[in-house]
Design an enzyme around this catalytic site. Structure first.
Site, short mmCIF file in Angstrom:
data_model
loop_
_atom_site.label_atom_id
_atom_site.label_comp_id
_atom_site.label_asym_id
_atom_site.label_seq_id
_atom_site.Cartn_x
_atom_site.Cartn_y
_atom_site.Cartn_z
N ASN A 1 -7.09 1.80 9.99
CA ASN A 1 -5.74 2.00 10.54
C ASN A 1 -5.88 1.89 12.05
O ASN A 1 -6.60 2.68 12.67
CB ASN A 1 -5.21 3.39 10.20
CG ASN A 1 -4.72 3.50 8.77
OD1 ASN A 1 -4.76 2.53 8.01
ND2 ASN A 1 -4.24 4.67 8.39
N ARG B 1 0.85 -1.19 0.00
CA ARG B 1 0.00 0.00 0.00
C ARG B 1 0.89 1.24 0.00
O ARG B 1 1.74 1.38 0.87
CB ARG B 1 -0.92 -0.01 1.24
CG ARG B 1 -1.69 1.26 1.39
CD ARG B 1 -2.59 1.29 2.61
NE ARG B 1 -3.20 2.60 2.69
CZ ARG B 1 -3.16 3.40 3.76
NH1 ARG B 1 -2.61 3.01 4.89
NH2 ARG B 1 -3.71 4.59 3.71
N GLU C 1 -7.15 8.42 6.68
CA GLU C 1 -7.38 9.01 7.99
C GLU C 1 -8.01 10.41 7.96
O GLU C 1 -7.35 11.41 8.26
CB GLU C 1 -6.08 9.04 8.80
CG GLU C 1 -5.54 7.65 9.10
CD GLU C 1 -4.45 7.64 10.17
OE1 GLU C 1 -3.92 8.71 10.50
OE2 GLU C 1 -4.16 6.56 10.69
N HIS D 1 -2.83 10.98 0.95
CA HIS D 1 -2.25 10.75 2.27
C HIS D 1 -1.59 12.06 2.73
O HIS D 1 -0.38 12.15 2.86
CB HIS D 1 -1.25 9.59 2.23
CG HIS D 1 -0.96 8.96 3.56
ND1 HIS D 1 -1.10 7.61 3.80
CD2 HIS D 1 -0.54 9.49 4.73
CE1 HIS D 1 -0.76 7.33 5.06
NE2 HIS D 1 -0.41 8.47 5.64
N GLU E 1 -3.29 -0.21 8.13
CA GLU E 1 -2.08 0.15 8.88
C GLU E 1 -2.16 -0.43 10.28
O GLU E 1 -3.24 -0.45 10.88
CB GLU E 1 -1.93 1.67 9.05
CG GLU E 1 -1.34 2.39 7.89
CD GLU E 1 -1.18 3.88 8.16
OE1 GLU E 1 -0.82 4.26 9.30
OE2 GLU E 1 -1.41 4.65 7.23
N TYR F 1 -3.92 1.34 15.88
CA TYR F 1 -2.65 1.35 16.60
C TYR F 1 -2.78 1.05 18.09
O TYR F 1 -1.97 0.37 18.66
CB TYR F 1 -1.96 2.71 16.43
CG TYR F 1 -1.34 2.87 15.05
CD1 TYR F 1 -0.01 2.51 14.81
CD2 TYR F 1 -2.08 3.35 13.99
CE1 TYR F 1 0.56 2.64 13.56
CE2 TYR F 1 -1.52 3.48 12.72
CZ TYR F 1 -0.20 3.12 12.51
OH TYR F 1 0.37 3.24 11.27
C1 NOJ Z 1 -1.03 6.78 10.56
C2 NOJ Z 1 -0.64 7.57 9.34
O1 NOJ Z 1 -1.43 7.21 8.26
C3 NOJ Z 1 0.84 7.43 9.00
O2 NOJ Z 1 1.14 8.38 8.03
C4 NOJ Z 1 1.68 7.58 10.24
O3 NOJ Z 1 3.04 7.56 9.96
C5 NOJ Z 1 1.32 6.46 11.20
N1 NOJ Z 1 -0.06 6.63 11.58
C6 NOJ Z 1 2.17 6.44 12.47
O4 NOJ Z 1 1.94 7.58 13.20
#
Ligand code: NOJ
Length: 515
Positions: free
Chosen positions: A337, A105, A195, A150, A407, A339
């Site tokens: 995405n 991606r 995002e 992006h 992500e 985290y």
């Molecule tokens: C999400 C973002 O899409 C990406 O650009 C960023 O580097 C990562 N989070 C980590 O923060």
């Protein structure tokens, strides 16, 4: 004689029981990702490409901001060269082959293709660069997944108001059409925006992303509206004019971290729901919900507070019935995405939020248990089960949605070396909970690790590293070296199994036959 009284039958049943238990244990240990599950890695144009003014590329909002206000970036750096993928793209594809990726991606730089943002003037050198990148991937059966946006808006469009200009959907659709026309014969997976929260809240409602607009009370909401219309326009352009001949799919990627209530009180439940609506519901609801509106509770609090503050109407714009109809259902998949996570409280741990703003509107506190493992990024902790919770929640809320994890990843400090055991632990934990979610019935088609290599981490510059490959930013060649996590990820992709005990014998990389 009853069964319980027969010793031989008892022994037999015990024996069968042990076999079944053994099989289950083995199955548990050997849970597999399906063979057609797509494993990949992700990157973004401004974070890796460099070549900021090469061969006719136009200026974008990150070029402008980092050049004119270098102090806003932690190490005063920028993406002028970054990992220099503009010149190293063959090495990037070689790394994809080393890892055995099914897919990659990456995003297109709008101003590399359309220097001032508008579609009347195409920069052929930009198109050639992406053609080369895509063709190199396809040579080795690596599927390109392309994000159109992006975060690197052409500066000229920002000068005209960017996402807040009602013409924005038209500009974006025109750009999307140029991308479909030039690359759609080979690209079958399109993501319109990466995002929206980070674009709208951080860039327009606050000052933690370009263009630092700081329009706290309204920026986020107006940006959300035009972003959604732009997304729907680009989606419909694909469906109406390209899908029949190109046979691909088009969706959107939204950041979904997990926000659960701190206690089971009704107030904390409500606070957590408000937080989820402010974080992702604002963008996901109009597309994926049945009624296609902005989330109810969030709309209500913003309307109420706006009137109390003396505004004549809500600071959150309306979506007309026609607009709702236009946006609703405009996505073939939900790109997630993910985290981390946090607990949300109605009363505790609130900040001093600027009024009016999104944070003051929802006015909730958040709590992160101190025992959660910390990364190099303040916001990123290993939050157990957060991916599972997010996916099952979305699955129950928005029926029949197909997901990709677009992500997921972990940061380390620049000097932390190649042995990245915390990252390994993070990936194994996340992938295990992903399997849990899939076993619970969530339809997940693929997973992209963030990131293939170290890159420009926005306001943190090069201080936070997310790469499976380390990049030496001191070296003009931007040499890439695999970390331990690269070998672990490679092994998972190859076997489709997460072996908690696998240790690479060496940190020397190779390309498997057939890649
Ligand atoms: C999400 C973002 O899409 C990406 O650009 C960023 O580097 C990562 N989070 C980590 O923060």
């Amino acid at each position: 004689m009853s069964l319980a009284q027969s010793p031989s039958k008892m022994r037999f049943l015990l024996y069968i029981g042990l076999i079944i238990a053994g099989c289950n244990a083995q199955q548990k240990q050997e849970r597999r990702f399906p063979d057609d599950f797509i494993f990949g890695t992700a990157t973004a144009s401004y974070q890796i490409e460099g070549g900021w003014n090469a061969d006719g590329k136009g200026e974008n909002i990150w070029d402008r901001m980092t050049h004119t206000q270098p102090h806003v970036i932690k190490d005063y750096s920028n993406g002028d060269i970054a990992a220099d993928s503009y010149n190293n793209y063959k090495r990037d594809v070689e790394m994809m082959r080393e890892l055995g990726l099914d897919a990659y991606r990456f995003s297109l730089s709008w101003s590399r293709i359309l220097p001032n943002g508008l579609s009347y003037k195409i920069n052929e050198a930009g198109v050639t660069f992406y053609n080369n990148y895509i063709n190199e991937m396809l040579k080795y059966n690596i599927t390109p997944i392309v994000t159109l946006y992006h975060w690197d808006l052409p500066q000229k469009l920002q000068d005209l108001g960017g996402f807040i200009n009602p013409l924005f959907p038209e500009w974006f659709e025109d750009y999307a059409r140029v991308a479909y026309e030039n690359f759609g014969d080979r690209v079958k997976h399109w993501i319109t925006f990466n995002e929206p929260r980070e674009i709208c809240y951080e860039g327009y409602g606050w000052t933690t992303k370009a263009p630092l607009l700081n329009a706290t009370g309204i920026g986020t909401y107006y940006c959300a509206k035009y972003l959604l219309l732009a997304h729907a326009s680009a989606y419909k352009a694909y469906v109406n004019d390209f899908k029949a001949t190109q046979n691909g799919e088009c969706g959107i990627t939204i950041s979904v971290n997990w926000f659960g209530p701190l206690t089971d009180s009704a107030d904390d439940e409500y606070a957590a729901e408000l937080k989820r609506q402010a974080e992702w519901g604002l963008y996901a609801n109009p597309i994926f919900s049945e009624d296609g509106s902005f989330p109810k509770e969030l709309s209500e609090v913003v309307a109420k507070k706006s009137l109390e503050q003396g505004y004549k109407k809500s600071r959150m714009p309306e979506l007309s019935d026609e607009e709702k109809k236009y946006i609703r259902g405009s996505s073939d998949f939900f790109g997630v995405n993910h985290y981390t996570g946090a607990y949300v409280s109605a009363e505790d741990n609130k900040g001093n939020y600027i009024t009016p703003s999104l944070l003051a509107d929802i006015d909730v506190g958040s709590y992160v248990p101190p025992e959660w493992l910390s990364s190099a990024s303040t916001w990123l902790k290993l939050s157990p089960n957060s991916l599972y919770n997010s996916l099952t929640h979305l699955h129950n809320k928005y029926r029949n949605v197909k997901f990709y994890i677009t992500e997921n990843g972990w940061s380390t400090t620049p000097d932390s070396g190649l042995i990245d055991d915390d990252r390994v632990l993070y990936y194994r934990t996340a992938l295990n909970t992903l399997l849990d979610a899939m076993e619970a019935g969530v339809d997940v088609k693929g997973y992209m690790a963030w990131s293939l290599m170290d890159n420009f981490e926005w306001m943190e510059g090069y201080k936070e590293r997310f790469g499976l490959y380390h990049v030496n930013f001191e070296d003009p060649a931007r040499t890439r070296t695999p970390r331990k996590s690269a070998f672990i990820y490679k092994q998972i992709l190859k076997t489709r199994v997460i072996d908690p005990n696998y240790e690479p014998a060496t940190l020397t990389m190779w390309i498997d036959e057939g890649h």
